[in-house]
Motif scaffolding. Structure first.
Motif, PDB file in Angstrom:
ATOM      1  N   ALA A 147       0.849  -1.189   0.000  1.00 41.23           N
ATOM      2  CA  ALA A 147       0.000   0.000   0.000  1.00 41.23           C
ATOM      3  C   ALA A 147       0.885   1.239   0.000  1.00 41.23           C
ATOM      4  CB  ALA A 147      -0.906  -0.001   1.227  1.00 41.23           C
ATOM      5  N   PRO A 148       0.413   2.322  -0.612  1.00 43.12           N
ATOM      6  CA  PRO A 148       1.217   3.549  -0.606  1.00 43.12           C
ATOM      7  C   PRO A 148       1.529   3.977   0.823  1.00 43.12           C
ATOM      8  CG  PRO A 148      -0.645   3.730  -2.106  1.00 43.12           C
ATOM      9  CD  PRO A 148      -0.860   2.482  -1.324  1.00 43.12           C
ATOM     10  N   GLY A 149       2.764   4.355   1.047  1.00 45.94           N
ATOM     11  CA  GLY A 149       3.164   4.793   2.379  1.00 45.94           C
ATOM     12  C   GLY A 149       3.360   6.294   2.442  1.00 45.94           C
ATOM     13  N   HIS A 150       3.099   6.848   3.609  1.00 41.69           N
ATOM     14  CA  HIS A 150       3.244   8.297   3.793  1.00 41.69           C
ATOM     15  C   HIS A 150       4.043   8.606   5.048  1.00 41.69           C
ATOM     16  CE1 HIS A 150       0.218   8.869   0.637  1.00 41.69           C
ATOM     17  NE2 HIS A 150      -0.500   7.945   1.252  1.00 41.69           N
ATOM     18  N   GLN A 161       7.799  13.460   0.219  1.00 40.38           N
ATOM     19  CA  GLN A 161       6.715  12.950  -0.626  1.00 40.38           C
ATOM     20  C   GLN A 161       7.266  12.121  -1.787  1.00 40.38           C
ATOM     21  OE1 GLN A 161       4.744  16.748  -1.500  1.00 40.38           O
ATOM     22  NE2 GLN A 161       2.908  15.966  -0.435  1.00 40.38           N
ATOM     23  N   ASP A 195       8.590   8.811  -0.542  1.00 43.59           N
ATOM     24  CA  ASP A 195       7.496   7.872  -0.267  1.00 43.59           C
ATOM     25  C   ASP A 195       6.996   7.233  -1.564  1.00 43.59           C
ATOM     26  OD1 ASP A 195       7.273   7.865   2.507  1.00 43.59           O
ATOM     27  OD2 ASP A 195       6.044   9.670   2.549  1.00 43.59           O
ATOM     28  N   VAL A 196       6.887   8.037  -2.616  1.00 39.93           N
ATOM     29  CA  VAL A 196       6.451   7.512  -3.915  1.00 39.93           C
ATOM     30  C   VAL A 196       7.476   6.516  -4.451  1.00 39.93           C
ATOM     31  CG1 VAL A 196       5.992   8.101  -6.329  1.00 39.93           C
ATOM     32  CG2 VAL A 196       5.094   9.560  -4.497  1.00 39.93           C
ATOM     33  N   HIS A 197       8.769   6.872  -4.308  1.00 42.46           N
ATOM     34  CA  HIS A 197       9.838   5.985  -4.789  1.00 42.46           C
ATOM     35  C   HIS A 197       9.816   4.660  -4.028  1.00 42.46           C
ATOM     36  CE1 HIS A 197      13.715   4.642  -6.276  1.00 42.46           C
ATOM     37  NE2 HIS A 197      14.110   4.450  -5.031  1.00 42.46           N
ATOM     38  N   TYR A 251       7.311   3.290  -2.614  1.00 39.23           N
ATOM     39  CA  TYR A 251       6.112   2.543  -3.018  1.00 39.23           C
ATOM     40  C   TYR A 251       6.339   1.855  -4.361  1.00 39.23           C
ATOM     41  CZ  TYR A 251       1.317   1.638  -4.525  1.00 39.23           C
ATOM     42  OH  TYR A 251       0.171   1.046  -4.984  1.00 39.23           O
ATOM     43  N   GLU A 252       6.984   2.553  -5.287  1.00 39.75           N
ATOM     44  CA  GLU A 252       7.273   1.966  -6.593  1.00 39.75           C
ATOM     45  C   GLU A 252       8.226   0.774  -6.446  1.00 39.75           C
ATOM     46  OE1 GLU A 252       5.844   2.671  -9.455  1.00 39.75           O
ATOM     47  OE2 GLU A 252       4.593   4.128  -8.409  1.00 39.75           O
ATOM     48  N   LYS A 261       6.313  -2.138  -5.077  1.00 38.48           N
ATOM     49  CA  LYS A 261       5.483  -2.782  -6.099  1.00 38.48           C
ATOM     50  C   LYS A 261       6.326  -3.701  -6.986  1.00 38.48           C
ATOM     51  CE  LYS A 261       3.449   0.831  -7.913  1.00 38.48           C
ATOM     52  NZ  LYS A 261       2.542   1.618  -8.793  1.00 38.48           N
TER      53      LYS A 261
END
Length: 275
Positions: free
Chosen positions: A57-60, A100, A103-105, A107-108, A111
């Motif tokens: 799941a996306p993390g923040h 931010q 966090d996106v990196h 998450y990628e 995945k």
């Protein structure tokens, strides 16, 4: 897999006599004790029951931590005195944006790791189902997936398998007699290196034990990985055929090994040839 063992002749060039003898003895032990390696059994039913990897799941976390620092920032007396308030706030804002992105990196990356884990899990599920159903193609897939022999460089030069639901035939092209040193290294009473020709009987005894040790190791690895009724191991070597005058692969020893037989063997103390 094809493989080669380091040339034992390099042992004779060591300037340290004690080290040369130590390495020589280690080589002899290696060649005749391949069957001793402890092999953990495979629990195919347990592998089949392993749950699929969880979808990430996306993390923040980093964003929230940076946001908290930005929100809670209160200029100190020195910040106000030296006009540092705006500069520090902008720094915290940049850190928030960077958080931010991180966090996106993450998450990628999660995945990508999930896709790999899922592929591996699905592969293991397929193999496990096939193994439990005694599917010969699953036996082949298991051998190719786990590569149980790839790291055993002293085992031989080539290993080939034929699979059926009840028996696996393994044909191992073992090392030639050149794998066994033709000399005996030892230390003299004064600590110097002594090198003597090995007797013919001792040489062939060592080579015979090496070949049989290889055979037992292949049988153990194969029967641990694949629950068949037996494994037939053919150990062969490229030798001169006196009839044709050509170097041809010839069977040195062949044995059918059963799982219950292996359970009765003490691999730490047995003699490979006698076994």
């Amino acid at each position: 897999p094809r493989s080669t063992l380091f040339p034992y002749t390099t042992l004779f060039r060591s300037a340290n006599a004690a080290q040369a003898v130590k390495e020589y003895n280690e080589l002899i032990t290696l060649l005749t004790s391949l069957h001793k390696e402890t092999i953990e059994p495979f629990d195919w039913q347990g592998m089949l029951e392993e749950p699929a990897p969880s979808v990430p799941a996306p993390g923040h976390q980093l964003e929230e931590k940076a946001a908290k620092k930005l929100t809670n920032y209160t200029p100190s007396f020195l910040d106000k005195l030296f006009g540092m308030t705006l500069r520090k706030k902008k720094k915290l804002e940049r850190a928030f944006i960077d958080a931010q992105k991180k966090d996106v990196h993450l998450y990628e990356e999660a995945k990508k790791a999930y896709v790999q884990q899922l592929e591996q899990w699905e592969k293991m599920q397929k193999i496990s189902r096939g193994i439990l159903a005694h599917d010969p193609s699953a036996y082949r897939d298991a051998v190719e997936f786990f590569h149980p022999f790839s790291g055993i460089v002293a085992l031989g030069t080539y290993l080939n398998f034929d699979f059926t639901s009840e028996q696996i035939v393994a044909t191992l092209t073992v090392n030639t007699e050149e794998i066994v040193p033709k000399q005996v290294l030892s230390l003299t009473s004064t600590g110097k290196l002594s090198q003597k020709d090995m007797s013919s009987s001792k040489f062939h005894e060592l080579y015979q034990d090496h070949v049989c040790s290889c055979l037992l190791r292949v049988a153990r690895e194969t029967l641990t990985l694949c629950p068949v009724n037996s494994v037939l191991v053919n150990s062969r070597c490229d030798q001169l055929n006196p009839v044709t005058g050509q170097i041809e692969p010839q069977i040195l020893v062949s044995a059918i090994v059963f799982p219950d037989t292996l359970t009765r063997l003490n691999f730490d103390t047995l003699d490979p040839s006698d076994a």
